[in-house]
Design a protein around this motif. Structure first.
Motif, PDB file in Angstrom:
ATOM      1  N   SER A  30      30.392  30.193  18.492  1.00  0.00           N
ATOM      2  CA  SER A  30      29.670  29.602  19.622  1.00  0.00           C
ATOM      3  C   SER A  30      29.533  28.088  19.534  1.00  0.00           C
ATOM      4  O   SER A  30      29.259  27.434  20.531  1.00  0.00           O
ATOM      5  CB  SER A  30      28.292  30.239  19.766  1.00  0.00           C
ATOM      6  N   SER A  31      29.746  27.521  18.354  1.00  0.00           N
ATOM      7  CA  SER A  31      29.634  26.074  18.211  1.00  0.00           C
ATOM      8  C   SER A  31      30.997  25.380  18.229  1.00  0.00           C
ATOM      9  O   SER A  31      31.092  24.191  17.921  1.00  0.00           O
ATOM     10  CB  SER A  31      28.900  25.731  16.911  1.00  0.00           C
ATOM     11  N   TYR A  32      32.038  26.115  18.595  1.00  0.00           N
ATOM     12  CA  TYR A  32      33.393  25.583  18.590  1.00  0.00           C
ATOM     13  C   TYR A  32      33.979  25.576  19.999  1.00  0.00           C
ATOM     14  O   TYR A  32      33.864  26.567  20.726  1.00  0.00           O
ATOM     15  CB  TYR A  32      34.302  26.436  17.715  1.00  0.00           C
ATOM     16  N   ALA A  33      34.643  24.484  20.351  1.00  0.00           N
ATOM     17  CA  ALA A  33      35.544  24.531  21.489  1.00  0.00           C
ATOM     18  C   ALA A  33      36.803  25.257  21.031  1.00  0.00           C
ATOM     19  O   ALA A  33      37.160  25.213  19.858  1.00  0.00           O
ATOM     20  CB  ALA A  33      35.882  23.128  21.966  1.00  0.00           C
ATOM     21  N   MET A  34      37.460  25.934  21.950  1.00  0.00           N
ATOM     22  CA  MET A  34      38.636  26.714  21.586  1.00  0.00           C
ATOM     23  C   MET A  34      39.820  26.332  22.453  1.00  0.00           C
ATOM     24  O   MET A  34      39.665  25.942  23.613  1.00  0.00           O
ATOM     25  CB  MET A  34      38.374  28.203  21.764  1.00  0.00           C
ATOM     26  N   GLY A  35      40.984  26.494  21.878  1.00  0.00           N
ATOM     27  CA  GLY A  35      42.199  26.244  22.638  1.00  0.00           C
ATOM     28  C   GLY A  35      43.245  27.292  22.314  1.00  0.00           C
ATOM     29  O   GLY A  35      43.235  27.889  21.237  1.00  0.00           O
ATOM     30  N   TYR A 102      34.216  17.902  17.583  1.00  0.00           N
ATOM     31  CA  TYR A 102      34.217  17.014  18.739  1.00  0.00           C
ATOM     32  C   TYR A 102      33.855  17.747  20.037  1.00  0.00           C
ATOM     33  O   TYR A 102      33.105  17.212  20.849  1.00  0.00           O
ATOM     34  CB  TYR A 102      35.590  16.352  18.889  1.00  0.00           C
ATOM     35  N   GLY A 103      34.405  18.930  20.227  1.00  0.00           N
ATOM     36  CA  GLY A 103      34.050  19.721  21.402  1.00  0.00           C
ATOM     37  C   GLY A 103      34.668  19.273  22.705  1.00  0.00           C
ATOM     38  O   GLY A 103      34.309  19.785  23.769  1.00  0.00           O
ATOM     39  N   GLY A 104      35.614  18.345  22.631  1.00  0.00           N
ATOM     40  CA  GLY A 104      36.171  17.833  23.869  1.00  0.00           C
ATOM     41  C   GLY A 104      35.364  16.641  24.374  1.00  0.00           C
ATOM     42  O   GLY A 104      34.481  16.128  23.683  1.00  0.00           O
ATOM     43  N   PRO A 113      39.665  19.074  23.419  1.00  0.00           N
ATOM     44  CA  PRO A 113      39.911  18.307  22.197  1.00  0.00           C
ATOM     45  C   PRO A 113      41.390  17.942  22.077  1.00  0.00           C
ATOM     46  O   PRO A 113      42.266  18.655  22.578  1.00  0.00           O
ATOM     47  CB  PRO A 113      39.492  19.276  21.088  1.00  0.00           C
ATOM     48  N   ARG A 114      41.653  16.847  21.424  1.00  0.00           N
ATOM     49  CA  ARG A 114      43.032  16.449  21.166  1.00  0.00           C
ATOM     50  C   ARG A 114      43.595  17.322  20.053  1.00  0.00           C
ATOM     51  O   ARG A 114      42.852  17.920  19.274  1.00  0.00           O
ATOM     52  CB  ARG A 114      43.087  14.966  20.796  1.00  0.00           C
ATOM     53  N   LEU A 115      44.902  17.396  19.971  1.00  0.00           N
ATOM     54  CA  LEU A 115      45.569  18.299  19.035  1.00  0.00           C
ATOM     55  C   LEU A 115      45.025  18.130  17.616  1.00  0.00           C
ATOM     56  O   LEU A 115      44.713  19.119  16.944  1.00  0.00           O
ATOM     57  CB  LEU A 115      47.077  18.050  19.061  1.00  0.00           C
ATOM     58  N   HIS A 116      44.890  16.899  17.155  1.00  0.00           N
ATOM     59  CA  HIS A 116      44.487  16.686  15.770  1.00  0.00           C
ATOM     60  C   HIS A 116      43.008  16.975  15.536  1.00  0.00           C
ATOM     61  O   HIS A 116      42.550  16.986  14.395  1.00  0.00           O
ATOM     62  CB  HIS A 116      44.798  15.240  15.350  1.00  0.00           C
ATOM     63  N   GLU A 117      42.256  17.205  16.600  1.00  0.00           N
ATOM     64  CA  GLU A 117      40.823  17.463  16.463  1.00  0.00           C
ATOM     65  C   GLU A 117      40.518  18.938  16.213  1.00  0.00           C
ATOM     66  O   GLU A 117      39.400  19.278  15.882  1.00  0.00           O
ATOM     67  CB  GLU A 117      40.088  16.933  17.695  1.00  0.00           C
ATOM     68  N   TYR A 118      41.487  19.783  16.400  1.00  0.00           N
ATOM     69  CA  TYR A 118      41.273  21.196  16.085  1.00  0.00           C
ATOM     70  C   TYR A 118      41.338  21.365  14.577  1.00  0.00           C
ATOM     71  O   TYR A 118      42.302  20.940  13.944  1.00  0.00           O
ATOM     72  CB  TYR A 118      42.324  22.061  16.762  1.00  0.00           C
TER      73      TYR A 118
END
Length: 131
Positions: A30-35, A102-104, A113-118
């Protein structure tokens, strides 16, 4: 560190549907942005869809808009990618990824988020669409 495991890939005919799942363990999702990313042979990894930590904001690549839907169930610690009207050019290995730092970015609209932020990646699941 959150661990991600994808499932749901397979072989489908053009026009068919698949639903990919991304199960998280180790930490609450729940605390993560996902891609969801995909990579076809000889091509760079590309972002297909992304969703904010709350699920309130989403992003889609132009190539999948109107066909794919990203969602998440934080209670189940799982993310999903519903893929409809599949095309042969959707054939690729699909990866889920999570960004807990970062979460976007929020402005006039949400940017993923940018690729390197995952900072967490699954092992990938193959999706093959036959013509």
């Amino acid at each position: 560190q959150v661990l991600l495991v994808e499932s749901g890939g397979g072989l489908v005919q053009a026009g068919g549907s698949l639903r990919l799942s991304c199960a998280a363990s180790g930490r609450t999702l729940s605390s993560y942005a996902m891609g969801w990313f995909r990579q076809a042979p000889g091509k760079e990894r590309e972002l297909v869809a992304a969703i904010s930590w709350s699920g309130g904001s989403t992003y889609y690549a132009d190539s999948v808009k109107g066909r794919f839907t990203i969602s998440r169930d934080n209670a189940k610690n799982t993310g999903y990618l519903q893929m409809n009207s599949l095309k042969p050019e959707d054939t690729a290995v699909y990866y889920c990824a999570a960004d807990g730092r970062y979460g976007g970015r929020y402005g006039s609209s949400w940017s993923p988020p940018r690729l390197h932020e995952y900072d967490a990646w699954g092992q990938g699941t193959q999706v093959t669409v036959s013509s």
